[in-house]
Design a protein around this motif. Structure first.
Motif, short mmCIF file in Angstrom:
data_model
loop_
_atom_site.label_atom_id
_atom_site.label_comp_id
_atom_site.label_asym_id
_atom_site.label_seq_id
_atom_site.Cartn_x
_atom_site.Cartn_y
_atom_site.Cartn_z
N SER A 81 46.91 35.63 37.13
CA SER A 81 46.72 37.06 36.87
C SER A 81 47.70 37.52 35.80
O SER A 81 48.44 36.72 35.25
N HIS A 117 40.16 34.41 35.26
CA HIS A 117 40.76 35.25 36.30
C HIS A 117 41.58 36.39 35.69
O HIS A 117 41.43 37.55 36.09
N VAL A 118 42.42 36.05 34.74
CA VAL A 118 43.24 37.10 34.13
C VAL A 118 42.36 38.05 33.32
O VAL A 118 42.61 39.26 33.28
N HIS A 121 41.00 40.56 35.70
CA HIS A 121 42.02 41.53 36.11
C HIS A 121 42.27 42.56 35.02
O HIS A 121 42.35 43.76 35.30
#
Length: 169
Positions: A81, A117-118, A121
Motif C-alpha cells: 500500500s 494494490h497500491v 489504494h
C-alpha cells in the motif's frame, strides 16, 4: 498554473523523489512547481490530528497541495500500500478540498504484484476526494532506475501521463 508533487517517502535519497523530480522537470516552462516529501514534515505530521492545529511547515505543505492546479502524488510501496503517513497527510483535508483537481499518481516498489494494490489504494483515496486521476497509474521498480535515475522508458511513461493530466487543465 501551479503543479505540486508530494511523495510519501521518509528518507532521502529516494527513487520516489527522483520520479517526482523528473515529473516536475517535465512540466512546460512558465508554471510554478513545488515538490514536497513527507520527510519535510516529520515528525510533526504524525502528531497532528487536525488541520487547524498544523504547525507552520506542515500548514505550508497542506496549503500548497490544496491550492495546486495539478497534483502529483507518489509513494514508495509499504506492505502492498501507500505509506501510512501519506494517508494521514490526506486525512487532514476536508472532503471537498481536492474536488475536480487533476492528479497524476505513481508508486515505486520492489515486487510487481504490489503495483495493482497500491494503485487501488491511491485511486480510492483520490476518488474519495473526487479528484480526477486522468492518466494511467505509473508503477516503477528497481530496474527502472539504472544509476538511481529514471530510465528512458520510465521517463517516457511519465511524460505521456503528465501530458494527459496537464492536457485537461
Amino acid at each position: 498554473m501551479k503543479i505540486v508533487a508530494i511523495t510519501g517517502n521518509v528518507t532521502r535519497p529516494s527513487k520516489t523523489r527522483a520520479l517526482g523530480e523528473y515529473a516536475l522537470s517535465s512540466v512546460p516552462p512558465g508554471h510554478a512547481r513545488y515538490l514536497f516529501d513527507l520527510v519535510d514534515v516529520l515528525p510533526v505530521l504524525g502528531t497532528t490530528l487536525w488541520r487547524s492545529e498544523a504547525p507552520a511547515g506542515l500548514a505550508t505543505v497542506l496549503d500548497a497541495i490544496q491550492s495546486s492546479d495539478v497534483l502529483v502524488v507518489g509513494t514508495p510501496v509499504f506492505k502492498s500500500s501507500m505509506t501510512g503517513l501519506l494517508k494521514h497527510l490526506f486525512d487532514l483535508f476536508e472532503m471537498t478540498a481536492l474536488q475536480g483537481k487533476p492528479v497524476l499518481i505513481f508508486a515505486t516498489g520492489k515486487a510487481e504484484a504490489h503495483g495493482e494494490h497500491v494503485e487501488a489504494h491511491l485511486r480510492s483515496l483520490m476518488g474519495f476526494f473526487k479528484a480526477e486521476v486522468r492518466g494511467d497509474f505509473i508503477y516503477a521498480m528497481d530496474g527502472d532506475f539504472p544509476d538511481s535515475a529514471p530510465s528512458a522508458e520510465l521517463r517516457a511513461r511519465v511524460d505521456r501521463e503528465l501530458a494527459r493530466t496537464l492536457g485537461h487543465v
